[in-house]
Scaffold this active site. Structure first.
Site, PDB file in Angstrom:
ATOM      1  N   GLY A 167     -21.275  43.515   8.283  1.00 52.33           N
ATOM      2  CA  GLY A 167     -20.535  42.329   7.884  1.00 52.33           C
ATOM      3  C   GLY A 167     -21.024  41.846   6.541  1.00 52.33           C
ATOM      4  O   GLY A 167     -21.481  42.651   5.722  1.00 52.33           O
ATOM      5  N   GLY A 178     -25.319  40.021   0.406  1.00 55.90           N
ATOM      6  CA  GLY A 178     -25.379  41.360   0.968  1.00 55.90           C
ATOM      7  C   GLY A 178     -24.093  41.702   1.697  1.00 55.90           C
ATOM      8  O   GLY A 178     -23.409  40.824   2.212  1.00 55.90           O
ATOM      9  N   ASP A 225     -32.126  50.028  15.113  1.00 56.89           N
ATOM     10  CA  ASP A 225     -31.804  50.360  13.712  1.00 56.89           C
ATOM     11  C   ASP A 225     -33.013  50.073  12.826  1.00 56.89           C
ATOM     12  O   ASP A 225     -32.902  49.389  11.814  1.00 56.89           O
ATOM     13  CB  ASP A 225     -30.568  49.565  13.267  1.00 56.89           C
ATOM     14  N   LYS A 249     -25.022  35.236   8.362  1.00 56.14           N
ATOM     15  CA  LYS A 249     -24.410  36.542   8.564  1.00 56.14           C
ATOM     16  C   LYS A 249     -23.080  36.370   9.279  1.00 56.14           C
ATOM     17  O   LYS A 249     -23.003  35.793  10.352  1.00 56.14           O
ATOM     18  CB  LYS A 249     -25.330  37.448   9.371  1.00 56.14           C
TER      19      LYS A 249
END
Ligand SMILES: *[C@@H]1O[C@H](CO)[C@@H](O)[C@H](O)[C@H]1NC(C)=O
Ligand SMILES: *[C@@H]1O[C@H](CO)[C@@H](O)[C@H](O)[C@H]1NC(C)=O
Ligand SMILES: *[C@@H]1O[C@H](CO)[C@@H](O)[C@H](O)[C@H]1NC(C)=O
Ligand SMILES: *[C@@H]1O[C@H](CO)[C@@H](O)[C@H](O)[C@H]1NC(C)=O
Ligand SMILES: *[C@@H]1O[C@H](CO)[C@@H](O)[C@H](O)[C@H]1NC(C)=O
Ligand SMILES: *[C@@H]1O[C@H](CO)[C@@H](O)[C@H](O)[C@H]1NC(C)=O
Ligand SMILES: *[C@@H]1O[C@H](CO)[C@@H](O)[C@H](O)[C@H]1NC(C)=O
Ligand SMILES: *[C@@H]1O[C@H](CO)[C@@H](O)[C@H](O)[C@H]1NC(C)=O
Length: 755
Positions: A437, A432, A550, A453
């Site tokens: 990032g 992803g 979010d 991540k």
């Protein structure tokens, strides 16, 4: 070391050879071809080296034609078409030996002369050697002269001498100084020779012992005067004379221009030189080579070690191309020559010095290399430590060490561990990418799959908050939150390690038509309830509330059982206990963003409630949150939904599955929850706990329709009325609530006295 030694001695030996070889290497080598292939290289016993030859193919130019006449026994060799007989041809000094007639002048008793001056000698390009030959007169009343052309054309020469004697006893053996014999030198570049003998007229006095005078040009070393020669020379016809030969009449430099006519064919190992007498050029082999320089590959290396004349080495003679050297055994030094120092036991001072210096240099290099690597290693460790500190490593370690339990769930990974897990962050491992990032898939040694991540750079001021988030997330053991396995602080940008969720995002499941078909009403409701649970837990259960900031369908991951896993707390903020709202930069995703927050920048838990409302509508309608094909007012899904609700047209926009499977009443109640979440004023929105309870109840009602009344009915009433959040009391004991069963212990977490 042996190599060094040989190199060193080699150098000495070569110097010695260069100094000494000129004198010692003049012997003609055996077995080297001297003539061109298929050419005869001799005439009788006379060897005929190229450039001379007996046939047209075998000589360099007509000047070098040798007429080998087999009518004589043994055969005689004549120069060109002349009558000059050749008796020796020498390559080394460019000389010929020819036989020269003797001129004579004889008298009878009554004074009549019988003179013979011989044929003129005439060379076209060759010259008479002026050093080796002497013009010689034998007689007791004689003067003779020699004259002719010199090479230059206009050059003419004439010289002579006188020999007298009165009795034979005056004559001295070996002395040609005027008594019966006189000698004189001739000039350079003599091309023609003409001899003349004359008498002074006193023959009467000498006739008794000398009735003939003789004159000739002779190789000085081949003639020694004896008194007997006054009479016995009459039997001798010819005497040897030395002639210089050379190639052509141009200089070496001019000759080299035309490679095909250049006579020094053994190009690499030969050299060209100008002869001392006459013009043109001659060739010779370089030092250490021998053979015929006028032939292709004619100059060959001399194996000096095989030459008995050169047996000068004490132990070993080593031949090299173009030279040789004397070697000494190991641990001996010296020049190895019999006439030199020989081989002396022990290493030479120079060798020891050289060996010492090279050893020293090597050691120094090794030390420098090691120092460099060590410094680099230390610098890297320092960098890692610096990043670790900068990223709040100490704080985290401290906090983790205060709760030993946490070390089970969260681990501080080293950079190398994660490099191995992701194949050094290989592109193939990327699962992803986004504004936050890059997310890599990683394989830990215990076969656990993780998502790693790699965030964009972290604002140093917020490091502490980041650490707190890591701490809090690591403590959350909620089944609907993506678990944080650990982090790595050694890199400039901290790396977060999450559990790996394999079934994609809710976004994909809603908006991908193929997937959406399998997303039943029941599942949608379950996902909504689970998500609401998580948010409620974040807002209220942890000691410091967390605002996700979010919430959107793309941040809700689904596992293989379609269980929701809320992820991406990258934007999340902690709200300190003493503050109910936080002023931040607006952060979130368009379409999900709380309009009030956009206006005021005041971040509260109610912003998450709004975003969740949008997700609910997304689940209900299956429509995109932002769609620019819709009329301007209805571009945002929230606005569309609110206007539809106002006009009571909800069932026009419902998703197919929801339409088909959903209990109308139930769907309507979910829609009402969504509507209340989307209230323009944050204060008017329900809190997440209430939303979660309502959805929970609806879900259970779906399965167990008999629970539909009671508590849930009240909640609905409340929601529709938009009552205060205090209406439903969850209290500290919420063990009755599904999804909160593990929450209690999290609520109890203390942040170590806050931040
Ligand atoms: C030398 O002579 C042989 C036989 O006569 C011939 O085969 C060969 O080609 C000749 N070589 C050269 C270089 O002329
Ligand atoms: C070679 O020498 C012989 C004998 O002196 C002579 O007869 C013959 O003509 C000479 N050949 C050439 C080509 O000059
Ligand atoms: C010169 O003298 C020798 C003997 O000494 C004699 O044989 C010879 O014939 C003489 N020559 C002449 C031309 O008289
Ligand atoms: C000189 O002597 C020779 C013989 O010795 C003789 O043949 C000749 O005729 C003589 N000449 C004179 C001019 O006398
Ligand atoms: C030729 O002769 C002239 C004088 O007569 C002299 O100056 C010149 O150097 C000579 N050339 C050679 C090549 O010997
Ligand atoms: C000169 O005389 C000596 C002694 O008789 C003799 O050996 C020698 O060959 C003579 N020289 C020549 C050029 O004939
Ligand atoms: C050099 O030799 C060629 C022929 O071999 C001749 O034509 C030319 O005149 C000569 N040059 C001189 C300067 O002697
Ligand atoms: C070079 O030498 C060859 C052989 O002597 C001759 O045929 C040729 O013309 C020469 N070339 C030049 C440029 O002088």
């Amino acid at each position: 070391m042996g190599f060094l030694q040989i190199q060193f001695i080699n150098l000495l030996a070569i110097l010695v050879i260069i100094a000494s070889s000129k004198s010692s290497l003049s012997a003609t080598p055996p077995n080297f071809p001297i003539a061109k292939p298929n050419c005869t290289d001799h005439c009788g016993s006379i060897s005929i080296p190229y450039p001379f030859g007996t046939t047209e193919d075998c000589y360099y130019s007509p000047d070098f034609f040798v007429n080998c006449s087999e009518t004589f026994i043994p055969p005689k060799a004549f120069l060109g078409d002349s009558e000059i007989e050749i008796i020796e041809i020498s390559l080394d000094d460019g000389q010929l030996k020819v036989l020269q007639f003797i001129a004579r002048d004889c008298y009878n008793r009554n004074g009549t002369s019988a003179s013979y001056n011989g044929p003129w000698i005439k060379f076209s390009t060759f010259t008479v050697n002026n050093n080796a030959n002497k013009f010689t007169i034998i007689g007791c009343d004689t003067f003779g002269s020699i004259e002719g052309q010199r090479l230059n054309g206009s050059g003419y020469y004439k010289t002579g001498c006188t020999a007298t004697c009165y009795e034979q006893n005056d004559l001295i053996e070996g002395s040609c100084t005027g008594l019966g014999c006189c000698q004189t030198s001739i000039p350079k570049e003599v091309q023609t020779v003409e001899l003349t003998l004359e008498s002074y007229g006193n023959f009467n006095e000498v006739w008794s012992f000398n009735n003939c005078s003789y004159g000739f040009l002779v190789e000085e070393s081949a003639f020694k005067f004896y008194p007997d020669n006054l009479t016995n020379l009459g039997n001798v016809k010819e005497l040897p004379m030395v002639v210089d030969w050379a190639i052509g009449n141009v200089t070496c430099e001019e000759a080299r221009i035309n490679a095909s006519s250049y006579a020094c064919k053994s190009v690499i190992n030969s050299k060209c030189y100008k002869p001392d007498n006459g013009h043109g050029y001659r060739c010779s082999c370089s030092d250490g080579y021998q053979g015929n320089p006028y032939l292709l590959h004619g100059c060959q290396d001399v194996d000096e070690c095989q030459d008995p004349l050169l047996n000068i080495c004490e132990k070993h003679c080593v031949n090299t191309v173009g030279g040789f050297y004397c070697a000494c055994p190991k641990r001996y030094h010296g020049d190895g020559r019999k006439d030199g120092k020989g081989c002396i036991r022990g290493e030479s001072v120079a060798f020891k010095l050289a060996a010492g210096i090279s050893l020293g240099v090597i050691v120094l290099l090794l030390i420098a290399c090691w120092l460099h690597l060590e410094l680099k290693r230390r610098r890297q460790i320092k960098m890692k430590e610096m990043f670790f500190l900068q990223n709040g490593g100490m704080l985290l370690q401290e906090k983790i060490s205060k709760r030993e339990r946490s070390s089970d769930t969260t681990k501080i990974f080293s950079e190398s561990e994660l490099q191995i897990a992701t194949n050094n962050f290989h592109n193939n491992m990327i699962i992803g990418k986004g504004g936050f990032g890059i997310v890599y898939k990683g394989f830990l040694p215990n076969n656990r799959i993780v998502a790693i991540k790699k965030s964009k750079e972290v604002d140093p001021d917020q490091i502490e908050q980041f650490i707190n988030e890591v701490i809090i997330l690591s403590q959350i053991n909620h089944r609907n939150v993506v678990k944080l396995r650990g982090c790595c602080l050694e890199t400039q940008v901290p790396l977060l390690v999450y559990e790996f969720i394999n079934n994609g995002t809710l976004f994909e499941h809603i908006h991908n038509k193929a997937k959406a078909r399998f997303l039943s009403w029941e599942t949608r409701l379950k996902i909504a309830a689970e998500t609401a649970n998580v948010l409620a837990y974040l807002h209220s259960a942890a000691s410091t509330p967390i605002i996700h900031r979010d919430v959107k369908s793309a941040n809700i991951l689904l596992d293989h059982t379609l269980t929701a896993k809320v992820s991406d707390f990258g934007a999340s903020r902690l709200v300190p206990l003493d503050q109910t709202q936080l002023s931040t930069l607006v952060h979130g995703t368009l379409g999900y963003l709380d309009p009030e927050y956009m206006l005021t920048n005041q971040l509260t838990e109610k912003s998450d409630v709004y975003s969740f409302g949008v997700v609910l509508v997304e689940l209900l309608t299956g429509k995109k949150v932002l769609n620019f094909d819709r009329p301007e007012k209805e571009r945002g899904l929230a606005n569309l939904f609110l206007s539809v609700m106002k006009e009571d047209l909800l069932f026009e926009i419902l998703e197919e599955n929801v339409m088909r499977e959903g209990n109308k009443k139930q769907v309507m109640r979910v829609a009402m929850v969504a509507k209340s979440c989307l209230h323009m004023k944050g204060d008017e929105r329900p809190c997440m706990k209430e939303v979660a309870m309502e959805l929970e109840g609806l879900m259970l009602g779906e399965k167990h329709p008999w629970v539909q009344t009671g508590h849930n009915e009240e909640a609905k009433e409340f929601l529709l009325e938009g009552g205060s959040s205090g209406a439903i009391n969850f209290g500290e004991d919420n063990s009755t609530s599904i999804g909160f069963d593990s929450a209690k212990e999290h609520v109890m977490l203390s942040m170590g006295g806050g931040r």
